[in-house]
Design a protein around this motif. Sequence first.
Motif, PDB file in Angstrom:
ATOM      1  N   HIS A 285      51.625  71.894  50.334  1.00  0.00           N
ATOM      2  CA  HIS A 285      53.000  71.520  50.650  1.00  0.00           C
ATOM      3  C   HIS A 285      53.573  70.508  49.675  1.00  0.00           C
ATOM      4  CE1 HIS A 285      56.468  69.751  52.686  1.00  0.00           C
ATOM      5  NE2 HIS A 285      56.565  70.907  53.325  1.00  0.00           N
ATOM      6  N   GLU A 286      52.808  69.473  49.339  1.00  0.00           N
ATOM      7  CA  GLU A 286      53.349  68.415  48.473  1.00  0.00           C
ATOM      8  C   GLU A 286      53.731  68.968  47.098  1.00  0.00           C
ATOM      9  OE1 GLU A 286      52.169  64.007  46.644  1.00  0.00           O
ATOM     10  OE2 GLU A 286      50.762  65.092  47.934  1.00  0.00           O
ATOM     11  N   LYS A 287      52.847  69.755  46.493  1.00  0.00           N
ATOM     12  CA  LYS A 287      53.127  70.308  45.166  1.00  0.00           C
ATOM     13  C   LYS A 287      54.295  71.290  45.216  1.00  0.00           C
ATOM     14  CE  LYS A 287      48.393  69.850  43.451  1.00  0.00           C
ATOM     15  NZ  LYS A 287      47.185  70.565  42.957  1.00  0.00           N
ATOM     16  N   THR A 288      54.327  72.083  46.273  1.00  0.00           N
ATOM     17  CA  THR A 288      55.398  73.067  46.392  1.00  0.00           C
ATOM     18  C   THR A 288      56.729  72.388  46.684  1.00  0.00           C
ATOM     19  OG1 THR A 288      53.767  74.642  47.266  1.00  0.00           O
ATOM     20  CG2 THR A 288      56.096  75.211  47.523  1.00  0.00           C
ATOM     21  N   TRP A 289      56.702  71.339  47.490  1.00  0.00           N
ATOM     22  CA  TRP A 289      57.935  70.596  47.784  1.00  0.00           C
ATOM     23  C   TRP A 289      58.514  70.005  46.507  1.00  0.00           C
ATOM     24  CZ3 TRP A 289      61.473  69.936  51.450  1.00  0.00           C
ATOM     25  CH2 TRP A 289      62.356  68.855  51.317  1.00  0.00           C
ATOM     26  N   LEU A 290      57.665  69.437  45.670  1.00  0.00           N
ATOM     27  CA  LEU A 290      58.133  68.880  44.395  1.00  0.00           C
ATOM     28  C   LEU A 290      58.722  69.980  43.510  1.00  0.00           C
ATOM     29  CD1 LEU A 290      55.242  66.362  43.573  1.00  0.00           C
ATOM     30  CD2 LEU A 290      57.553  65.828  44.355  1.00  0.00           C
ATOM     31  N   ALA A 291      58.070  71.137  43.495  1.00  0.00           N
ATOM     32  CA  ALA A 291      58.584  72.261  42.704  1.00  0.00           C
ATOM     33  C   ALA A 291      59.931  72.727  43.244  1.00  0.00           C
ATOM     34  CB  ALA A 291      57.583  73.413  42.706  1.00  0.00           C
TER      35      ALA A 291
ATOM     36  N   GLU B 249      65.745  73.510  40.103  1.00  0.00           N
ATOM     37  CA  GLU B 249      66.571  74.711  40.159  1.00  0.00           C
ATOM     38  C   GLU B 249      65.785  75.968  39.817  1.00  0.00           C
ATOM     39  OE1 GLU B 249      71.134  74.956  38.882  1.00  0.00           O
ATOM     40  OE2 GLU B 249      69.788  75.147  37.172  1.00  0.00           O
ATOM     41  N   TRP B 250      64.849  75.863  38.874  1.00  0.00           N
ATOM     42  CA  TRP B 250      64.089  77.033  38.426  1.00  0.00           C
ATOM     43  C   TRP B 250      63.246  77.650  39.534  1.00  0.00           C
ATOM     44  CZ3 TRP B 250      59.047  76.145  39.384  1.00  0.00           C
ATOM     45  CH2 TRP B 250      58.543  74.841  39.275  1.00  0.00           C
ATOM     46  N   PHE B 251      62.888  76.886  40.528  1.00  0.00           N
ATOM     47  CA  PHE B 251      62.036  77.395  41.605  1.00  0.00           C
ATOM     48  C   PHE B 251      62.694  78.574  42.319  1.00  0.00           C
ATOM     49  CE2 PHE B 251      60.266  77.142  45.991  1.00  0.00           C
ATOM     50  CZ  PHE B 251      58.928  77.284  45.685  1.00  0.00           C
TER      51      PHE B 251
END
Length: 218
Positions: free
Chosen positions: A47-53, A57-59
């Motif tokens: 979750h933490e890594k994905t939240w930062l990603a 905008e590119w996500f």
Amino acid sequence: MATEHKISATGREAAGKGASRRLRRAASIPAIVYGGSAAPQSVQLDHEKTWLASQNEWFYSSILDMELDGKVQKVLLRDIQRHPYKQIIMHLDFQRVDENQALRAKVPLHFLNQDKSPAGKTADIVVTHELNEVEVSCLPKDLPEFIEIDLADLAIGAIVHLSDLKLPKGVELPELKLGKEHDVAVVIAKHGRVETEEAAAPEAAEVPAAKVSKKEEK
């Protein structure tokens, strides 16, 4: 060529609401990867890594290199479910990408040099962005992370339509193939004073009516 963006995931066997709740309590995000010739696969992401990603905008508009159990596959985010009020991602949907097959995706618009334009320099002119993103069709290798609109020459009263956008090579706007009526406005530069006068007109018209009613009462 778009910048490469990598995310990591691991496979999961347990499914259902109970399993998803357990994942979230363990700071993971339940997700699914589907499309292509392979069967849909349930996965989980940190979750933490994905939240930062997800703060980038590119996500949302780029082809992602998903490392899944030691193998890399190209995917595109198709859906994200968030908690109603907490900063928590509840679920993600990713679609596998075939590099030889055209896809459709929504791409953000970046507006440049608006303040330097004739319209932007005029005090009583309001410049509105009618769209903040557009749907494009292209091969995965041609998918832009964003489309720039240079407004340096935006004149007073001008309208920028979809057909005015400068698209990268290999990129099309499916909306334009549906007819001229779908060539909608993207940017409009109009007089702000006109709206103020129109809004005030009905109130001004009510004053004489009130005076007449008072005379009738006498």
